[in-house]
Write a protein that holds these residues in place. Structure first.
Motif, short mmCIF file in Angstrom:
data_model
loop_
_atom_site.label_atom_id
_atom_site.label_comp_id
_atom_site.label_asym_id
_atom_site.label_seq_id
_atom_site.Cartn_x
_atom_site.Cartn_y
_atom_site.Cartn_z
N CYS A 1 -5.69 -8.48 -2.47
CA CYS A 1 -5.16 -7.83 -1.26
C CYS A 1 -5.61 -8.56 0.00
CB CYS A 1 -5.62 -6.38 -1.19
SG CYS A 1 -5.06 -5.34 -2.57
N TYR A 2 -4.70 -8.65 0.96
CA TYR A 2 -4.97 -9.31 2.23
C TYR A 2 -4.56 -8.39 3.37
CZ TYR A 2 -5.26 -13.54 -0.63
OH TYR A 2 -5.60 -14.46 -1.59
N GLU A 3 -5.50 -8.16 4.29
CA GLU A 3 -5.20 -7.32 5.45
C GLU A 3 -4.52 -8.15 6.53
OE1 GLU A 3 -7.46 -4.43 8.73
OE2 GLU A 3 -8.62 -5.60 7.27
N ALA B 1 -6.38 1.32 1.89
CA ALA B 1 -5.75 1.56 0.58
C ALA B 1 -6.12 0.51 -0.45
CB ALA B 1 -4.23 1.59 0.74
N PHE B 2 -6.78 -0.56 -0.03
CA PHE B 2 -7.04 -1.68 -0.94
C PHE B 2 -7.98 -1.30 -2.09
CE2 PHE B 2 -6.09 -5.15 2.46
CZ PHE B 2 -4.75 -4.78 2.42
N ASP B 3 -8.99 -0.50 -1.79
CA ASP B 3 -9.95 -0.13 -2.84
C ASP B 3 -9.24 0.62 -3.96
OD1 ASP B 3 -12.04 -1.29 -1.52
OD2 ASP B 3 -12.78 0.56 -0.61
N GLY B 4 -8.33 1.51 -3.59
CA GLY B 4 -7.59 2.26 -4.59
C GLY B 4 -6.68 1.37 -5.41
N ILE B 5 -6.05 0.39 -4.75
CA ILE B 5 -5.15 -0.53 -5.45
C ILE B 5 -5.94 -1.36 -6.46
CG2 ILE B 5 -3.68 -2.56 -5.18
CD1 ILE B 5 -2.81 -1.44 -2.48
N VAL B 6 -7.05 -1.92 -6.01
CA VAL B 6 -7.84 -2.80 -6.87
C VAL B 6 -8.50 -2.00 -8.00
CG1 VAL B 6 -9.81 -4.37 -6.96
CG2 VAL B 6 -8.21 -4.48 -5.04
N ALA B 7 -8.88 -0.75 -7.70
CA ALA B 7 -9.48 0.08 -8.74
C ALA B 7 -8.48 0.34 -9.88
CB ALA B 7 -9.94 1.41 -8.15
N GLU B 8 -7.22 0.53 -9.51
CA GLU B 8 -6.19 0.78 -10.51
C GLU B 8 -5.65 -0.50 -11.13
OE1 GLU B 8 -2.17 3.56 -11.03
OE2 GLU B 8 -3.15 3.36 -9.07
N TYR B 9 -5.58 -1.55 -10.28
CA TYR B 9 -5.03 -2.83 -10.74
C TYR B 9 -6.01 -3.95 -10.35
CZ TYR B 9 -0.86 0.13 -10.65
OH TYR B 9 0.04 1.15 -10.83
N ALA C 1 0.81 -1.22 0.00
CA ALA C 1 0.00 0.00 0.00
C ALA C 1 0.85 1.27 0.00
CB ALA C 1 -0.93 0.01 1.22
N GLY C 2 2.15 1.14 0.24
CA GLY C 2 3.03 2.30 0.28
C GLY C 2 3.50 2.74 -1.09
N ALA C 3 4.30 3.82 -1.11
CA ALA C 3 4.75 4.41 -2.37
C ALA C 3 5.62 3.44 -3.18
CB ALA C 3 5.51 5.70 -2.10
N VAL C 4 6.59 2.82 -2.51
CA VAL C 4 7.44 1.86 -3.22
C VAL C 4 6.62 0.65 -3.64
CG1 VAL C 4 9.42 0.30 -3.00
CG2 VAL C 4 9.54 2.61 -2.06
N GLY C 5 5.73 0.20 -2.76
CA GLY C 5 4.87 -0.93 -3.09
C GLY C 5 4.04 -0.66 -4.33
N HIS C 6 3.54 0.55 -4.46
CA HIS C 6 2.73 0.92 -5.63
C HIS C 6 3.55 0.76 -6.91
CE1 HIS C 6 -0.38 3.22 -7.83
NE2 HIS C 6 0.64 3.70 -8.51
#
Length: 248
Positions: A54-56, A41-49, A14-19
């Motif tokens: 994602c697992y919390e 942050a998962f919704d944003g990640i999945v929306a883009e990718y 979810a971080g900058a490097v992770g992105h």
């Protein structure tokens, strides 16, 4: 390793490097899984990718890590683990400007060690067990830091990253017999939000000036290093220094 066949588990996605790692890996690997405690942050990640799963998980809680890794392996045979999760912390051992508490705060020491070292050990022990049981010839990539060499003002962070380097070498010797490689990347100062939060702009300008290339590292350059480690089957037990030539 054939990059296109790998299922990658990325901590701290979810971080900058992770992105940037997600962006670089997705077109080249079979699947990217993100493990992070920041579920917001998962919704944003999945929306883009959309292809990312994602697992919390709070990586500083061993039992929670064990349960989450077990659940992941029910659906996916992870072959590459990227231990990217961590937090930068700067605090001198003795601070004469702090009248109330001159010593490095013990709670900050514990939190930094938890976030940067213990969490990595917890995740890797669980993933390595699954790799060995499933006879997966995998790869463990640990994100270290130039601070492992000893950076004034970073006792806890530097100690954690020095331990990461040691674990990388140790795991390469223990797991090599199973066809599992272990390697690390030690970046210098990257141009990320966490770096700018942890260090003053004056300090960053000083390090940028002392870097032979005259700039901070780019997160996408970290991604290139990760892909190199995946593709080179003979790179094992070593620390890939990605610091622009900067030396403490």
């Amino acid at each position: 390793m054939k990059t296109s066949e790998q299922i990658v588990l990325l901590t701290g996605g979810a971080g900058a490097v992770g992105h940037h790692l997600i962006k670089a890996l997705l077109p080249k690997v079979s699947k990217v899984l993100v493990l992070d405690r920041d579920a917001r942050a998962f919704d944003g990640i999945v929306a883009e990718y959309p292809d990312v799963s994602c697992y919390e998980c709070d990586l500083t809680h061993y039992e929670e890590v064990c349960e989450t890794i077990a659940a992941i392996y029910e659906d996916y045979q992870v072959s590459v683990l990227i231990n990217n999760a961590g937090t930068i912390h700067s605090e001198p051992l003795i601070n004469l400007l702090d009248a109330d508490n001159k010593k490095h705060r013990v709670e900050n020491w514990r939190t930094t060690i938890d976030n940067n070292l213990n969490s990595m050990f917890y995740v890797t022990s669980c993933v390595a067990e699954k790799m060995v049981e499933s006879r997966i010839q995998g790869l463990i990539i640990n994100v270290s830091s130039i601070s492992a060499c000893g950076n004034a003002g970073q006792s806890a962070y530097g100690a954690a990253k020095a331990a990461v380097n040691s674990l990388t070498a140790t795991w390469s010797k223990e797991l090599g017999m199973f066809g599992i490689r272990s390697a690390a990347i030690a970046p210098g100062f990257l141009d990320t939000k966490s770096t700018h939060t942890a260090l003053t702009e004056q300090t960053l300008r000083k390090w940028q000036k002392q870097t032979p290339l005259g700039r901070l590292g780019k997160p996408e350059e970290m991604a290139g290093a990760v892909l190199f480690l995946i593709e080179n089957d003979f790179y094992n037990g070593r620390i890939l220094e990605l610091d622009g030539g900067l030396k403490f």
